[in-house]
Scaffold this active site. Structure first.
Site, PDB file in Angstrom:
ATOM      1  N   THR A 140       0.834  -1.210   0.000  1.00 30.75           N
ATOM      2  CA  THR A 140       0.000   0.000   0.000  1.00 30.75           C
ATOM      3  C   THR A 140       0.863   1.251   0.000  1.00 30.75           C
ATOM      4  OG1 THR A 140      -1.849   1.075   1.152  1.00 30.75           O
ATOM      5  CG2 THR A 140      -0.099   0.239   2.526  1.00 30.75           C
ATOM      6  N   ARG A 150       4.026   8.305   9.162  1.00 30.73           N
ATOM      7  CA  ARG A 150       2.920   7.439   9.601  1.00 30.73           C
ATOM      8  C   ARG A 150       3.001   6.075   8.906  1.00 30.73           C
ATOM      9  NH1 ARG A 150      -1.377   4.428   7.068  1.00 30.73           N
ATOM     10  NH2 ARG A 150      -3.098   4.288   8.511  1.00 30.73           N
ATOM     11  N   VAL A 151       2.851   5.025   9.686  1.00 31.24           N
ATOM     12  CA  VAL A 151       2.795   3.667   9.129  1.00 31.24           C
ATOM     13  C   VAL A 151       1.501   3.027   9.617  1.00 31.24           C
ATOM     14  CG1 VAL A 151       3.865   1.384   9.192  1.00 31.24           C
ATOM     15  CG2 VAL A 151       5.306   3.420   9.025  1.00 31.24           C
ATOM     16  N   GLY A 152       0.796   2.385   8.710  1.00 31.87           N
ATOM     17  CA  GLY A 152      -0.462   1.738   9.082  1.00 31.87           C
ATOM     18  C   GLY A 152      -0.282   0.262   9.382  1.00 31.87           C
ATOM     19  N   ASP A 153      -1.342  -0.476   9.136  1.00 30.05           N
ATOM     20  CA  ASP A 153      -1.347  -1.909   9.430  1.00 30.05           C
ATOM     21  C   ASP A 153      -0.626  -2.750   8.379  1.00 30.05           C
ATOM     22  OD1 ASP A 153      -3.340  -1.058   7.613  1.00 30.05           O
ATOM     23  OD2 ASP A 153      -4.375  -2.970   7.798  1.00 30.05           O
ATOM     24  N   THR A 173      -7.726  -4.242   4.816  1.00 33.35           N
ATOM     25  CA  THR A 173      -7.659  -2.927   4.208  1.00 33.35           C
ATOM     26  C   THR A 173      -8.448  -1.970   5.089  1.00 33.35           C
ATOM     27  OG1 THR A 173      -7.986  -1.656   2.162  1.00 33.35           O
ATOM     28  CG2 THR A 173      -9.693  -3.250   2.722  1.00 33.35           C
ATOM     29  N   GLY A 174      -8.300  -0.691   4.837  1.00 33.33           N
ATOM     30  CA  GLY A 174      -9.043   0.303   5.609  1.00 33.33           C
ATOM     31  C   GLY A 174      -8.135   1.069   6.539  1.00 33.33           C
ATOM     32  N   GLY A 176      -5.759   1.750   8.996  1.00 33.86           N
ATOM     33  CA  GLY A 176      -4.787   0.843   9.596  1.00 33.86           C
ATOM     34  C   GLY A 176      -4.734   0.918  11.107  1.00 33.86           C
TER      35      GLY A 176
HETATM   36  N1  ASP Z   1      -4.646  -0.058   5.520  1.00 27.68           N
HETATM   37  C1  ASP Z   1      -3.924   0.971   4.828  1.00 27.68           C
HETATM   38  C2  ASP Z   1      -3.274   1.885   5.837  1.00 27.68           C
HETATM   39  O1  ASP Z   1      -3.855   2.170   6.864  1.00 27.68           O
HETATM   40  C3  ASP Z   1      -4.728   1.792   3.902  1.00 27.68           C
HETATM   41  C4  ASP Z   1      -5.925   1.138   3.291  1.00 27.68           C
HETATM   42  O2  ASP Z   1      -6.005  -0.047   3.141  1.00 27.68           O
HETATM   43  O3  ASP Z   1      -6.856   1.820   2.960  1.00 27.68           O
HETATM   44  O4  ASP Z   1      -2.207   2.369   5.551  1.00 27.68           O
END
Ligand code: ASP
Length: 262
Positions: A140, A150-153, A173-174, A176
């Site tokens: 992603t 910033r780092v997400g999931d 997804t979504g 994170g």
């Molecule tokens: N999960 C990803 C994040 O938070 C972004 C996404 O899947 O919409 O970086």
């Protein structure tokens, strides 16, 4: 697909019109495209990169972290240095249209990680091969216009992706932050271990997000996709609009709409 090939996600990574990964991914709020990715195989080998700039295929760097280092994750400058030392080319990832979208966003510069299809998305792939070995990948550019660093999931094993070859695999997804709070993909796999189908496991994990954030969850997107050892799969999201593709000897690359809570 062979379990050794989950990094086929490099196809959308290289597509400049795909604004949620790799080349053409939407940038952070300073205009820098920073990428996150991870990969995990049937032996619980895994590799990840986070906040990696200038490299079109972060998933291939993640694979190299898995295969060539004693570590699981490299981030930022270190990840870039490692990539360049291993033959990856430094490229400009901000395309004209992503730059235009960012400049438009700058006019108001509101950072709201809400569930709209323009500001987020992730490519997660789960593969079960003919020998019933499971592997997965997740890549992603993260939430569009995120804070620097910033780092997400998505690059976090257990959050954005988890594989247990005895049970199954999951990816997400979504937003994170919400997935990290519940160790989302690990949770889905553990729910399958307890006897839930992939569909039930995805639904229960999404309910956990709702339980944590009953009000906030109305405006967020979080979605899970899962597969078990028998090749059964399932998907569920908070909001409508989460799609996934299935490719198998019986089903040739068909797109499905996941069911949703709202
Ligand atoms: N999960 C990803 C994040 O938070 C972004 C996404 O899947 O919409 O970086």
């Amino acid at each position: 697909m062979a379990a050794s090939e989950p990094d086929r996600v490099h196809v959308p990574e290289g597509d400049p019109n795909e604004t949620s990964v790799g080349l053409g991914g939407l940038p952070d709020r300073d205009g820098r495209v920073t990428l996150d990715a991870c990969i995990m195989d049937e032996f619980a080998n895994c590799g990840a990169v986070a906040c990696l700039e200038h490299i079109v295929h972060p998933i291939s760097v993640a694979r190299m972290v898995m295969e060539k280092t004693p570590h699981v994750m490299l981030v930022g400058e270190g990840a870039l240095q490692f990539a360049l030392a291993n033959g990856f080319k430094k490229e400009k990832l901000l395309t004209a249209s992503s730059e235009k979208a960012w400049r438009e966003w700058l006019k108001k510069a509101e950072y709201k990680p809400v569930a709209n299809i323009e500001n987020h998305d992730t490519i997660g792939m789960l593969a079960l091969d003919a020998k019933e070995n499971i592997s997965g990948a997740c890549t992603t550019s993260g939430m569009a216009y995120k804070m620097k660093g910033r780092v997400g999931d998505s690059p976090i094993i257990g959050a954005g992706l988890f594989v247990d070859n005895e049970i199954g695999a999951a990816t997400s997804t979504g937003v994170g932050e919400e997935v990290i709070r519940i160790c989302g993909s690990h949770l889905v796999v553990e729910l399958m271990r307890q006897g839930n189908s992939p569909q039930e496991a995805c639904e229960k994990a999404v309910l956990r997000v709702v339980k944590n954030q009953p009000q906030k969850s109305k405006d967020l997107q979080v979605g899970f996709l899962a597969i078990n050892k028998a090749g059964e799969y399932g998907a569920y999201a908070l909001q409508k609009g989460f799609t996934y593709a299935v490719y198998s000897p019986e089903i040739s690359n068909t797109i499905f709409q996941a069911k949703s809570y709202y």
